[in-house]
Write a protein that holds these residues in place. Structure first.
Motif, mmCIF file in Angstrom:
data_model
loop_
_atom_site.group_PDB
_atom_site.id
_atom_site.type_symbol
_atom_site.label_atom_id
_atom_site.label_comp_id
_atom_site.label_asym_id
_atom_site.label_seq_id
_atom_site.Cartn_x
_atom_site.Cartn_y
_atom_site.Cartn_z
ATOM 1 N N GLY A 78 5.140 -0.491 -9.201
ATOM 2 C CA GLY A 78 4.574 0.376 -7.967
ATOM 3 C C GLY A 78 3.305 -0.518 -7.265
ATOM 4 O O GLY A 78 3.399 -0.783 -5.884
ATOM 5 N N LEU A 79 2.629 -1.099 -7.935
ATOM 6 C CA LEU A 79 1.499 -1.860 -7.346
ATOM 7 C C LEU A 79 2.109 -3.266 -6.649
ATOM 8 O O LEU A 79 1.657 -3.645 -5.651
ATOM 9 N N ASP A 80 3.087 -3.822 -7.062
ATOM 10 C CA ASP A 80 3.721 -4.987 -6.401
ATOM 11 C C ASP A 80 4.319 -4.508 -5.147
ATOM 12 O O ASP A 80 4.394 -5.214 -4.274
ATOM 13 N N ALA A 81 4.847 -3.259 -5.237
ATOM 14 C CA ALA A 81 5.730 -2.810 -3.803
ATOM 15 C C ALA A 81 4.765 -2.100 -2.713
ATOM 16 O O ALA A 81 4.920 -2.228 -1.873
ATOM 17 N N CYS A 82 3.258 -2.252 -3.205
ATOM 18 C CA CYS A 82 2.323 -1.634 -2.277
ATOM 19 C C CYS A 82 2.155 -2.736 -1.189
ATOM 20 O O CYS A 82 1.779 -3.723 -1.513
ATOM 21 N N ARG A 83 2.004 -2.359 -0.059
ATOM 22 C CA ARG A 83 1.853 -3.191 1.000
ATOM 23 C C ARG A 83 0.216 -3.242 1.521
ATOM 24 O O ARG A 83 -0.162 -4.143 2.553
ATOM 25 N N ALA A 85 -3.780 -3.088 1.850
ATOM 26 C CA ALA A 85 -5.044 -3.561 1.049
ATOM 27 C C ALA A 85 -5.838 -2.713 0.239
ATOM 28 O O ALA A 85 -6.478 -2.928 -0.945
ATOM 29 N N LEU A 86 -5.782 -1.438 0.635
ATOM 30 C CA LEU A 86 -6.229 -0.468 -0.357
ATOM 31 C C LEU A 86 -4.917 0.317 -1.138
ATOM 32 O O LEU A 86 -4.155 0.845 -0.303
ATOM 33 N N VAL A 87 -5.395 0.664 -2.373
ATOM 34 C CA VAL A 87 -4.564 1.477 -3.034
ATOM 35 C C VAL A 87 -5.161 2.792 -3.624
ATOM 36 O O VAL A 87 -6.284 2.649 -4.368
ATOM 37 N N ALA A 88 -4.752 3.950 -3.283
ATOM 38 C CA ALA A 88 -5.053 5.296 -3.964
ATOM 39 C C ALA A 88 -4.042 5.489 -4.993
ATOM 40 O O ALA A 88 -2.842 5.527 -4.946
ATOM 41 N N ARG A 89 -4.577 5.828 -6.256
ATOM 42 C CA ARG A 89 -3.881 6.326 -7.279
ATOM 43 C C ARG A 89 -3.403 7.818 -7.133
ATOM 44 O O ARG A 89 -4.248 8.593 -6.753
ATOM 45 N N GLY A 113 -18.150 -4.916 -0.044
ATOM 46 C CA GLY A 113 -18.498 -5.248 -1.472
ATOM 47 C C GLY A 113 -18.242 -4.695 -2.493
ATOM 48 O O GLY A 113 -18.510 -4.901 -3.732
ATOM 49 N N VAL A 114 -17.784 -3.114 -2.353
ATOM 50 C CA VAL A 114 -17.199 -2.403 -3.386
ATOM 51 C C VAL A 114 -15.814 -2.476 -3.590
ATOM 52 O O VAL A 114 -15.198 -2.460 -2.652
ATOM 53 N N THR A 115 -15.616 -2.811 -4.925
ATOM 54 C CA THR A 115 -14.097 -2.823 -5.317
ATOM 55 C C THR A 115 -13.233 -1.642 -5.451
ATOM 56 O O THR A 115 -12.011 -1.412 -5.259
ATOM 57 N N LEU A 116 -13.881 -0.502 -5.932
ATOM 58 C CA LEU A 116 -13.244 0.760 -6.544
ATOM 59 C C LEU A 116 -14.127 1.951 -6.159
ATOM 60 O O LEU A 116 -15.462 1.863 -6.242
ATOM 61 N N ARG A 167 -9.206 -1.879 -4.230
ATOM 62 C CA ARG A 167 -8.756 -3.161 -3.465
ATOM 63 C C ARG A 167 -7.615 -3.642 -4.351
ATOM 64 O O ARG A 167 -7.627 -4.234 -5.487
ATOM 65 N N ARG A 168 -6.445 -3.729 -3.752
ATOM 66 C CA ARG A 168 -5.340 -4.441 -4.499
ATOM 67 C C ARG A 168 -5.394 -5.704 -4.786
ATOM 68 O O ARG A 168 -5.064 -6.049 -6.043
ATOM 69 N N ASP A 169 -5.953 -6.580 -4.030
ATOM 70 C CA ASP A 169 -6.082 -7.810 -4.590
ATOM 71 C C ASP A 169 -7.165 -7.933 -5.847
ATOM 72 O O ASP A 169 -6.855 -8.782 -6.544
#
Length: 335
Positions: A78-83, A85-89, A113-116, A167-169
């Motif tokens: 799923g993470l690979d398919a996310c387009r 920059a921000l990913v919500a679980r 500067g915040v990652t999560l 942040r996905r990256d």
């Protein structure tokens, strides 16, 4: 095709009972610029049909159908398919507050500067909660900034996985999710911390976490107390205990002895045990002496606090402040 502002990563396996409510909470979000990447991990019930119907009715929904592969493979697919920059679980049995995505995305947009960014959570239904889970909820919700989260990072997992936006990256940069016998989310938080990530928690309750006997954290071998200790010991070996051959354990009870086993698996010995019970002083446990708290002075070696009694962490920190001991340098709380 333009990327959405945020991707929702939803992994599900046999969630036909609660999935409609979880999806409805996403469709009610005030933030509209999102995509849902729903990964069906080989469900044998109506889960796949529910997801396909959602995709048919809303073009923001994409469904990945996998053979039964396990949570970690589903997460990484799923993470690979996310387009975005921000990913919500998100999980298929939980509920989001209507403004959850709006508020977490806005916070990350305003704080590059915040990652999560997590949020406060409430477990439902309340009548099913044990005293331990109520305490866990209260502890986790009390950690609101990076320093508070970092201080207690080795006490327990500081985030409910499906309540975070990251942040996905940054997650891809540390290798995504790993399946190595312990909690995949806690392992990720510890790797992100080692990479210099900054964490935050919004003060609002924006996520409703469903308590039930079938919850993954209740049934998975990777979520046992032993698995958590193994995860902590592995990462401590790379951080607080890097370069050490032996460590002091404050607490010679059942938990302390379990920690000794976890540390031995990482090649670390117990140098001594610290106890406040005068009846235990002078004993030798597994070749290490039991001593009093007076031996703990700045620069005298690294100590792990393994006393899990209610209020023990606060008492240890008060004692440490009086003695000039520095948390993260001289000692670390791990229970």
């Amino acid at each position: 095709m333009n990327s959405p502002h945020l991707s929702i990563l939803l992994t599900v396996h046999n969630e036909e009972c609660f999935l409609p409510a979880a999806l409805a909470s996403l469709f009610r979000q005030t933030l509209r610029d999102w995509e849902l990447v729903a990964v069906d991990d080989g469900s044998s019930d109506a889960t796949a049909a529910i997801l396909d119907a959602a995709a048919d009715s809303d073009p923001r929904v994409r469904v990945l159908h996998l053979p039964p592969s396990g949570l970690v493979k589903a997460l990484n697919a799923g993470l690979d398919a996310c387009r975005a920059a921000l990913v919500a679980r998100m999980d298929g049995d939980d509920i989001c507050h209507p403004r959850r995505l709006e508020k977490q995305a806005a916070y990350l947009d305003a704080h590059p500067g915040v990652t999560l960014a997590a949020c406060r959570v409430t477990q439902v239904p309340r009548q099913l909660l044990s005293a331990g889970m109520r305490a866990y909820e209260q502890w986790q919700n009390s950690l609101l900034d990076h320093d508070q989260i970092s201080r207690d990072l080795y006490v327990e997992s500081p985030f409910v996985h499906p309540s975070v936006v990251y942040r996905r990256d940054a997650v891809l940069a540390v290798g995504g999710y790993r399946d190595i016998g312990w909690p995949e989310d806690y392992d990720l938080w510890l790797r992100l911390a080692r990479a210099g990530a900054h964490f935050a928690r919004l003060p609002e309750v924006l996520f409703y976490w469903r308590e039930r006997p079938q919850r993954f954290t209740r049934t998975a071998p990777s979520c046992t107390l032993e698995a958590f200790r193994a995860c902590k010991a592995h990462h401590l070996r790379q951080t607080f205990l890097a370069g050490a051959a032996a460590v002091t354990l404050w607490g010679a009870g059942i938990e302390g002895k379990a920690w000794r086993r976890a540390l031995l698996a990482e090649g670390l010995a117990v140098r001594r045990w610290v106890e406040v019970d005068p009846r235990k002083l002078g004993q030798v446990i597994h070749g290490a002496p039991v001593v009093g708290i007076d031996v703990l002075v700045p620069g005298a070696g690294r100590t792990l606090i393994t006393v899990g009694a209610k209020g023990a962490r606060a008492q240890v920190r008060e004692f440490a402040a009086q003695r000039g001991l520095v948390e993260g340098v001289d000692f670390l709380c791990v229970t």
